[in-house]
Structures are given as C-alpha cells and as structure tokens.
Write an enzyme that holds these catalytic residues in place. Structure first.
Site, short mmCIF file in Angstrom:
data_model
loop_
_atom_site.label_atom_id
_atom_site.label_comp_id
_atom_site.label_asym_id
_atom_site.label_seq_id
_atom_site.Cartn_x
_atom_site.Cartn_y
_atom_site.Cartn_z
N GLU A 73 -7.61 8.37 4.70
CA GLU A 73 -7.32 8.12 3.19
C GLU A 73 -8.70 7.62 2.55
O GLU A 73 -9.72 7.06 3.07
CB GLU A 73 -6.35 6.99 3.01
CG GLU A 73 -4.97 7.47 3.85
CD GLU A 73 -3.87 6.33 3.53
OE1 GLU A 73 -2.89 6.78 3.78
OE2 GLU A 73 -4.03 5.31 3.38
N CYS A 119 0.85 -1.37 0.05
CA CYS A 119 0.06 -0.06 -0.04
C CYS A 119 0.74 1.24 -0.02
O CYS A 119 1.90 1.11 0.50
CB CYS A 119 -1.14 0.31 1.23
SG CYS A 119 -0.12 -0.09 2.75
#
Length: 171
Positions: free
Chosen positions: A111, A64
């Site tokens: 996020e 990620c």
C-alpha cells in the site's frame, strides 16, 4: 464487489482491481490510515474484529481503509471513520508512506498509505464487523506496550506510530 485504486510509486492512478485480488497478487494500491487523539493527547486505537481477513484481533490505529475508485481521499477517510466508529471530526493529511508485507494466509498488503490525523473527545460507536474494541492510550504507555507486546499490533501501525507521534501538531 469492493475495488481499490492501483497506483504507481508516485501515487499516479494506473487502474482499479477487486480488493481481494489486489491483496492476493500484491498490487500497489492507495490506502489511508487515521490517527485520532483526544484533548489530553491520548491516541485512540482499535482492536480489529476477529473475522477480518488479515491482522484480526490485533490493535491498530483509529481507522484504516481504501478510497473507492473516483473517490476523493479526504472524503474516503471521513466516510470510513464514520462507518467504522460513528465519528465525525476534522482530519488533516500528515504524511504518506509505502509498505509491503506478506501474511501467513497468502495475502499481501502493498500500500501507498496516506496518513490523516485529528483531535476529538467523541465517544466511538463501534461497527462490530470491523472493530471489537477501542481505547485511548497515552503515547508513553503505547510505546511501552509496543516494546513489551509487539505481536499485539498490526504491522503498519508499528511502522507508523513513531512518525505520527513525532509529527502530529500538538494542541
């Protein structure tokens, strides 16, 4: 200086910020998560390196990160997969989700995360600054370990894993 792309709740770009600054003030920014599976249907998970600024030594999805300003999201995911694990494979966008969590060290992850999936039987070549180890694990064994040891996994991974397993196109 690493920068992240700031977005509104509809994923429209509204600016850029230095990565640490965005994580200090909790600005919503664009991110991506990659989940790879092998041909036996096992998920490749990684243990984050011990010197990561948050969630160190925890197990998480394959990879990620954040796209750079003006970087295509797909290209960013492919770039980061190679940087962290030395792997190249076809990635398919699966879903997006938003999350916000505060950590004990004062950092805030806020996020809008785009999730990509792929299939590969490649061996990983670990970047030790990012990853301390990897392993393939069956969805059944993973769910059992998550239930028994939830504190061994990152927040976002726990939020995503069931959605990914349910929605990943079976080979």
């Amino acid at each position: 200086m690493e920068e992240v792309v700031l977005v509104d709740h509809m994923d429209n770009e509204i600016g850029v910020a230095e990565k640490l600054s965005a994580h200090l003030d909790g600005s919503l920014h664009r991110a991506f998560s990659i989940f790879l599976f092998n041909s036996q249907g096992e998920m490749l998970i990684q243990r984050r390196a011990s010197d990561k600024y948050h969630s160190s030594d925890l197990w998480s999805n394959t990879c990620c990160s954040h796209p750079r300003p003006n970087e295509n999201l797909q290209a960013a995911a492919e770039r980061r997969l190679y940087e962290e694990l030395g792997m190249k494979t076809d990635l398919t966008w699966l879903l997006s989700f938003k999350y916000k969590i505060s950590f004990d060290n004062g950092l805030i992850e806020h996020e809008l995360d785009h999730v990509f999936v792929g299939t590969t039987d490649q061996e990983a070549s670990l970047n030790p600054k990012e990853v301390s180890e990897v392993k393939y694990i069956s969805p059944e064994d993973l769910k059992l370990d998550l239930a028994q040891n939830p504190d061994h996994y990152t927040f976002w991974f726990k939020e995503l894993v069931d959605k990914v397993i349910e929605n990943y196109p079976k080979q």
